[in-house]
Design an enzyme around this catalytic site. Structure first.
Site, PDB file in Angstrom:
ATOM      1  N   SER A  56       7.048   2.307  -4.609  1.00 59.06           N
ATOM      2  CA  SER A  56       7.702   3.367  -3.849  1.00 59.06           C
ATOM      3  C   SER A  56       8.581   4.219  -4.774  1.00 59.06           C
ATOM      4  O   SER A  56       9.271   3.692  -5.644  1.00 59.06           O
ATOM      5  CB  SER A  56       8.575   2.767  -2.750  1.00 59.06           C
ATOM      6  OG  SER A  56       7.827   1.866  -1.952  1.00 59.06           O
ATOM      7  N   GLN A  65       6.833   8.400   2.947  1.00 54.56           N
ATOM      8  CA  GLN A  65       7.127   7.838   1.631  1.00 54.56           C
ATOM      9  C   GLN A  65       6.191   8.399   0.582  1.00 54.56           C
ATOM     10  O   GLN A  65       5.007   8.625   0.839  1.00 54.56           O
ATOM     11  CB  GLN A  65       6.977   6.307   1.651  1.00 54.56           C
ATOM     12  CG  GLN A  65       7.371   5.643   0.343  1.00 54.56           C
ATOM     13  CD  GLN A  65       7.190   4.131   0.383  1.00 54.56           C
ATOM     14  OE1 GLN A  65       6.247   3.605  -0.194  1.00 54.56           O
ATOM     15  NE2 GLN A  65       8.098   3.433   1.066  1.00 54.56           N
ATOM     16  N   ASP A 105       9.177  -0.247   4.922  1.00 55.24           N
ATOM     17  CA  ASP A 105       8.545  -0.111   3.604  1.00 55.24           C
ATOM     18  C   ASP A 105       7.359  -1.062   3.430  1.00 55.24           C
ATOM     19  O   ASP A 105       6.544  -0.887   2.533  1.00 55.24           O
ATOM     20  CB  ASP A 105       9.598  -0.382   2.515  1.00 55.24           C
ATOM     21  CG  ASP A 105       9.051  -0.242   1.109  1.00 55.24           C
ATOM     22  OD1 ASP A 105       8.392   0.779   0.837  1.00 55.24           O
ATOM     23  OD2 ASP A 105       9.271  -1.134   0.283  1.00 55.24           O
TER      24      ASP A 105
END
Length: 287
Positions: A232, A282, A210
Protein backbone atom coordinates in the site's frame (compact mmCIF):
# COMPACT_ATOMS: atom_id res chain seq x y z
CA UNK A 1 14.37 -16.25 18.08
CA UNK A 2 12.62 -16.80 14.74
CA UNK A 3 8.88 -17.31 15.05
CA UNK A 4 6.97 -19.22 12.40
CA UNK A 5 4.21 -17.16 10.74
CA UNK A 6 1.74 -19.87 11.73
CA UNK A 7 2.70 -19.79 15.43
CA UNK A 8 3.03 -16.04 16.00
CA UNK A 9 0.58 -14.78 18.62
CA UNK A 10 -2.54 -13.19 17.11
CA UNK A 11 -3.70 -10.18 19.16
CA UNK A 12 -7.40 -9.71 19.90
CA UNK A 13 -9.34 -6.66 18.75
CA UNK A 14 -9.12 -5.03 22.19
CA UNK A 15 -5.38 -5.69 22.35
CA UNK A 16 -4.87 -4.07 18.95
CA UNK A 17 -6.62 -0.92 20.17
CA UNK A 18 -4.96 -0.83 23.59
CA UNK A 19 -2.65 2.20 23.64
CA UNK A 20 -0.50 3.31 26.57
CA UNK A 21 -0.48 7.07 27.12
CA UNK A 22 3.21 8.00 27.30
CA UNK A 23 2.84 11.79 27.16
CA UNK A 24 0.41 14.49 26.11
CA UNK A 25 -1.25 13.25 22.92
CA UNK A 26 1.40 10.51 22.62
CA UNK A 27 0.42 6.85 22.67
CA UNK A 28 2.25 3.53 22.37
CA UNK A 29 0.96 0.30 20.85
CA UNK A 30 2.48 -2.90 22.17
CA UNK A 31 0.73 -5.37 19.87
CA UNK A 32 1.48 -5.82 16.18
CA UNK A 33 -0.06 -7.74 13.29
CA UNK A 34 2.26 -9.17 10.65
CA UNK A 35 1.43 -9.10 6.96
CA UNK A 36 3.15 -12.39 6.08
CA UNK A 37 5.97 -10.39 4.43
CA UNK A 38 8.08 -9.73 7.50
CA UNK A 39 6.66 -6.29 8.37
CA UNK A 40 3.60 -5.04 10.20
CA UNK A 41 0.23 -5.20 8.43
CA UNK A 42 -0.52 -1.79 6.92
CA UNK A 43 -4.07 -1.69 8.22
CA UNK A 44 -2.67 -1.79 11.76
CA UNK A 45 -1.27 1.74 11.33
CA UNK A 46 -4.63 2.94 9.99
CA UNK A 47 -6.60 1.48 12.89
CA UNK A 48 -4.21 2.37 15.70
CA UNK A 49 -3.67 5.90 14.37
CA UNK A 50 -7.41 6.46 14.33
CA UNK A 51 -7.70 5.00 17.84
CA UNK A 52 -5.03 7.44 19.04
CA UNK A 53 -6.74 10.41 17.38
CA UNK A 54 -10.08 9.36 18.86
CA UNK A 55 -8.56 9.61 22.34
CA UNK A 56 -8.17 13.39 21.79
CA UNK A 57 -11.77 14.04 20.65
CA UNK A 58 -14.79 14.15 22.99
CA UNK A 59 -17.43 11.77 21.62
CA UNK A 60 -17.63 12.63 17.93
CA UNK A 61 -17.39 10.03 15.16
CA UNK A 62 -14.66 9.88 12.53
CA UNK A 63 -16.11 10.37 9.04
CA UNK A 64 -12.98 10.37 6.88
CA UNK A 65 -9.29 9.56 6.98
CA UNK A 66 -6.33 9.63 4.61
CA UNK A 67 -3.09 7.81 5.32
CA UNK A 68 0.35 7.54 3.72
CA UNK A 69 2.59 4.51 4.20
CA UNK A 70 6.26 5.47 4.25
CA UNK A 71 8.06 2.30 5.32
CA UNK A 72 7.25 -1.10 6.79
CA UNK A 73 7.05 -1.43 10.55
CA UNK A 74 9.12 -3.93 12.52
CA UNK A 75 6.93 -6.67 13.96
CA UNK A 76 8.84 -7.12 17.22
CA UNK A 77 9.01 -3.46 18.31
CA UNK A 78 6.47 -1.02 19.75
CA UNK A 79 5.00 1.80 17.67
CA UNK A 80 4.40 5.32 19.00
CA UNK A 81 1.53 7.47 17.73
CA UNK A 82 1.85 11.25 18.07
CA UNK A 83 -1.39 13.23 17.66
CA UNK A 84 -1.47 16.86 16.53
CA UNK A 85 -4.71 18.77 17.15
CA UNK A 86 -5.07 20.75 13.92
CA UNK A 87 -8.53 22.21 14.47
CA UNK A 88 -11.61 22.05 16.71
CA UNK A 89 -14.71 23.85 15.43
CA UNK A 90 -18.37 23.71 16.38
CA UNK A 91 -19.09 20.56 14.36
CA UNK A 92 -15.74 19.22 13.12
CA UNK A 93 -12.35 18.30 14.56
CA UNK A 94 -9.23 17.51 12.54
CA UNK A 95 -6.23 15.52 13.70
CA UNK A 96 -2.86 14.53 12.26
CA UNK A 97 -1.26 11.35 13.58
CA UNK A 98 2.36 10.38 13.01
CA UNK A 99 3.42 6.77 13.64
CA UNK A 100 7.04 6.42 14.75
CA UNK A 101 9.21 3.38 15.33
CA UNK A 102 12.90 3.30 16.12
CA UNK A 103 13.14 7.08 15.70
CA UNK A 104 11.72 6.99 12.16
CA UNK A 105 8.33 7.95 10.79
CA UNK A 106 6.64 4.93 9.22
CA UNK A 107 3.10 6.27 8.60
CA UNK A 108 1.07 9.46 8.74
CA UNK A 109 -2.72 9.90 8.99
CA UNK A 110 -5.01 12.89 8.57
CA UNK A 111 -8.52 12.33 9.93
CA UNK A 112 -11.69 14.32 10.58
CA UNK A 113 -14.44 13.92 13.18
CA UNK A 114 -18.02 15.20 12.93
CA UNK A 115 -20.52 15.98 15.66
CA UNK A 116 -23.34 14.65 13.47
CA UNK A 117 -26.36 16.60 12.28
CA UNK A 118 -29.59 16.32 10.28
CA UNK A 119 -29.29 16.51 6.49
CA UNK A 120 -30.16 15.03 3.10
CA UNK A 121 -29.84 11.28 2.75
CA UNK A 122 -29.57 8.83 -0.15
CA UNK A 123 -27.92 5.53 -1.11
CA UNK A 124 -27.78 4.65 -4.82
CA UNK A 125 -25.97 1.35 -4.49
CA UNK A 126 -27.09 -1.94 -3.02
CA UNK A 127 -25.81 -5.18 -1.62
CA UNK A 128 -27.29 -7.29 -4.39
CA UNK A 129 -27.93 -10.93 -3.61
CA UNK A 130 -24.60 -12.42 -2.47
CA UNK A 131 -24.39 -15.91 -0.97
CA UNK A 132 -24.62 -16.14 2.81
CA UNK A 133 -21.10 -15.99 4.33
CA UNK A 134 -21.72 -19.10 6.40
CA UNK A 135 -22.32 -21.04 3.18
CA UNK A 136 -18.86 -20.20 1.84
CA UNK A 137 -15.51 -21.82 2.55
CA UNK A 138 -13.16 -20.37 5.12
CA UNK A 139 -9.69 -19.59 3.77
CA UNK A 140 -8.30 -22.58 5.65
CA UNK A 141 -10.88 -24.95 4.13
CA UNK A 142 -10.27 -23.45 0.69
CA UNK A 143 -6.54 -24.12 1.08
CA UNK A 144 -7.16 -27.69 2.23
CA UNK A 145 -9.52 -28.50 -0.64
CA UNK A 146 -7.16 -27.00 -3.23
CA UNK A 147 -3.82 -28.09 -1.80
CA UNK A 148 -3.02 -29.88 -5.07
CA UNK A 149 -3.49 -26.65 -7.05
CA UNK A 150 -1.88 -24.05 -4.79
CA UNK A 151 1.81 -23.32 -4.09
CA UNK A 152 2.98 -24.26 -0.59
CA UNK A 153 3.58 -20.63 0.41
CA UNK A 154 0.01 -19.69 -0.53
CA UNK A 155 -1.36 -22.65 1.43
CA UNK A 156 0.64 -21.51 4.47
CA UNK A 157 -0.70 -17.95 4.20
CA UNK A 158 -4.33 -18.99 3.73
CA UNK A 159 -4.13 -21.52 6.58
CA UNK A 160 -2.62 -19.05 9.02
CA UNK A 161 -4.88 -18.02 11.95
CA UNK A 162 -5.53 -14.29 11.84
CA UNK A 163 -7.53 -11.58 13.58
CA UNK A 164 -10.03 -11.53 10.69
CA UNK A 165 -12.28 -14.18 9.17
CA UNK A 166 -12.73 -13.93 5.42
CA UNK A 167 -14.91 -15.78 2.90
CA UNK A 168 -14.35 -15.33 -0.85
CA UNK A 169 -17.34 -15.01 -3.15
CA UNK A 170 -15.31 -15.98 -6.23
CA UNK A 171 -12.62 -18.47 -5.15
CA UNK A 172 -12.15 -19.55 -8.79
CA UNK A 173 -10.30 -16.26 -9.37
CA UNK A 174 -7.33 -17.90 -7.71
CA UNK A 175 -7.04 -20.14 -10.75
CA UNK A 176 -8.93 -18.41 -13.60
CA UNK A 177 -8.20 -14.71 -14.12
CA UNK A 178 -11.35 -12.72 -14.99
CA UNK A 179 -11.45 -10.03 -17.68
CA UNK A 180 -11.90 -7.28 -15.10
CA UNK A 181 -10.26 -6.57 -11.76
CA UNK A 182 -12.77 -7.17 -8.99
CA UNK A 183 -12.84 -9.09 -5.74
CA UNK A 184 -15.83 -9.54 -3.42
CA UNK A 185 -15.56 -11.03 0.05
CA UNK A 186 -17.22 -11.23 3.44
CA UNK A 187 -15.08 -10.23 6.42
CA UNK A 188 -15.45 -9.86 10.18
CA UNK A 189 -13.38 -9.57 13.37
CA UNK A 190 -14.96 -11.99 15.88
CA UNK A 191 -12.97 -10.80 18.91
CA UNK A 192 -14.47 -7.31 18.51
CA UNK A 193 -17.74 -8.60 20.02
CA UNK A 194 -16.45 -7.60 23.48
CA UNK A 195 -16.08 -3.94 22.47
CA UNK A 196 -19.08 -1.71 23.15
CA UNK A 197 -17.79 1.69 21.99
CA UNK A 198 -18.91 2.51 18.43
CA UNK A 199 -15.69 4.42 17.86
CA UNK A 200 -13.61 1.33 18.64
CA UNK A 201 -15.48 -0.46 15.86
CA UNK A 202 -14.68 2.43 13.51
CA UNK A 203 -10.97 2.10 14.36
CA UNK A 204 -11.19 -1.62 13.63
CA UNK A 205 -13.05 -0.90 10.40
CA UNK A 206 -10.08 1.23 9.35
CA UNK A 207 -7.76 -1.62 10.29
CA UNK A 208 -9.85 -4.14 8.32
CA UNK A 209 -10.28 -1.91 5.27
CA UNK A 210 -6.71 -2.57 4.09
CA UNK A 211 -7.03 -6.35 4.22
CA UNK A 212 -7.12 -8.01 0.78
CA UNK A 213 -7.73 -4.64 -0.84
CA UNK A 214 -4.54 -4.06 -2.92
CA UNK A 215 -4.57 -7.66 -4.18
CA UNK A 216 -7.61 -6.76 -6.28
CA UNK A 217 -5.31 -4.90 -8.66
CA UNK A 218 -3.51 -8.13 -9.57
CA UNK A 219 -6.64 -10.28 -10.04
CA UNK A 220 -6.95 -10.10 -13.87
CA UNK A 221 -3.22 -10.69 -14.42
CA UNK A 222 -3.01 -14.08 -12.70
CA UNK A 223 0.15 -16.01 -11.96
CA UNK A 224 1.69 -15.01 -15.29
CA UNK A 225 2.06 -11.41 -14.09
CA UNK A 226 5.03 -12.44 -11.97
CA UNK A 227 4.19 -10.03 -9.16
CA UNK A 228 6.71 -10.48 -6.34
CA UNK A 229 5.96 -7.40 -4.27
CA UNK A 230 2.72 -5.55 -3.52
CA UNK A 231 2.38 -2.82 -0.89
CA UNK A 232 0.00 0.00 0.00
CA UNK A 233 1.13 3.55 -0.79
CA UNK A 234 -1.83 5.61 0.39
CA UNK A 235 -5.30 4.83 1.72
CA UNK A 236 -8.55 6.78 2.06
CA UNK A 237 -11.66 5.73 3.97
CA UNK A 238 -15.01 7.47 4.30
CA UNK A 239 -17.22 6.16 7.12
CA UNK A 240 -20.94 6.61 6.49
CA UNK A 241 -22.60 4.74 9.37
CA UNK A 242 -22.14 2.97 12.66
CA UNK A 243 -20.83 -0.57 12.35
CA UNK A 244 -20.25 -3.75 14.35
CA UNK A 245 -17.16 -5.35 12.86
CA UNK A 246 -17.69 -8.63 14.72
CA UNK A 247 -20.59 -9.12 12.30
CA UNK A 248 -20.10 -10.02 8.65
CA UNK A 249 -19.43 -7.14 6.25
CA UNK A 250 -19.43 -7.45 2.47
CA UNK A 251 -16.53 -5.77 0.66
CA UNK A 252 -16.98 -5.12 -3.07
CA UNK A 253 -13.67 -4.01 -4.55
CA UNK A 254 -12.56 -3.19 -8.09
CA UNK A 255 -9.58 -1.71 -9.91
CA UNK A 256 -10.08 0.39 -13.03
CA UNK A 257 -6.41 1.17 -13.65
CA UNK A 258 -2.86 -0.08 -13.17
CA UNK A 259 0.34 1.17 -14.79
CA UNK A 260 3.85 2.47 -14.16
CA UNK A 261 4.30 0.00 -11.31
CA UNK A 262 1.22 1.26 -9.47
CA UNK A 263 -2.48 0.48 -9.34
CA UNK A 264 -5.64 1.98 -7.91
CA UNK A 265 -8.42 0.04 -6.18
CA UNK A 266 -11.74 1.26 -4.79
CA UNK A 267 -14.33 -0.47 -2.66
CA UNK A 268 -17.70 -0.35 -0.94
CA UNK A 269 -18.37 -1.96 2.44
CA UNK A 270 -21.91 -3.10 3.25
CA UNK A 271 -23.61 -4.50 6.33
CA UNK A 272 -25.58 -7.73 5.92
CA UNK A 273 -28.76 -5.67 5.94
CA UNK A 274 -27.55 -3.77 2.85
CA UNK A 275 -26.55 -0.46 4.44
CA UNK A 276 -23.50 1.18 2.88
CA UNK A 277 -21.12 1.44 5.84
CA UNK A 278 -18.04 2.88 4.16
CA UNK A 279 -16.23 3.68 0.91
CA UNK A 280 -12.52 3.08 0.43
CA UNK A 281 -9.77 3.84 -2.09
CA UNK A 282 -6.12 2.86 -2.18
CA UNK A 283 -3.07 3.21 -4.38
CA UNK A 284 -0.51 0.42 -4.25
CA UNK A 285 2.88 -0.37 -5.75
CA UNK A 286 3.36 -3.62 -7.68
CA UNK A 287 6.69 -5.10 -8.71
Amino acid sequence: MNISPNTRYIPTASEMLHLDEIGKDRFRARHNLDNMAGVTFGGQALGQSLAAATRTVSNWQCHSLNGFFMRGGMIDDTIDYVVERLSDSRNFATRRVTAEQGGRVIFELLCSFHAGEQGLSHQFTDLGNPPDPESLLSLEMFAQQNSHRLPEQIIAVLSKPYIFELRMLHPEHYFESPDTAFRDFWIRTPSAAELGDERDHHSLLALMSDYWLPGTIAVPHGSEAGIKFLASLNHSLWIHAAVKVDQWLLCRTESHWAGNGRGLVTGKIFSQSGELIASVAQEAVLR
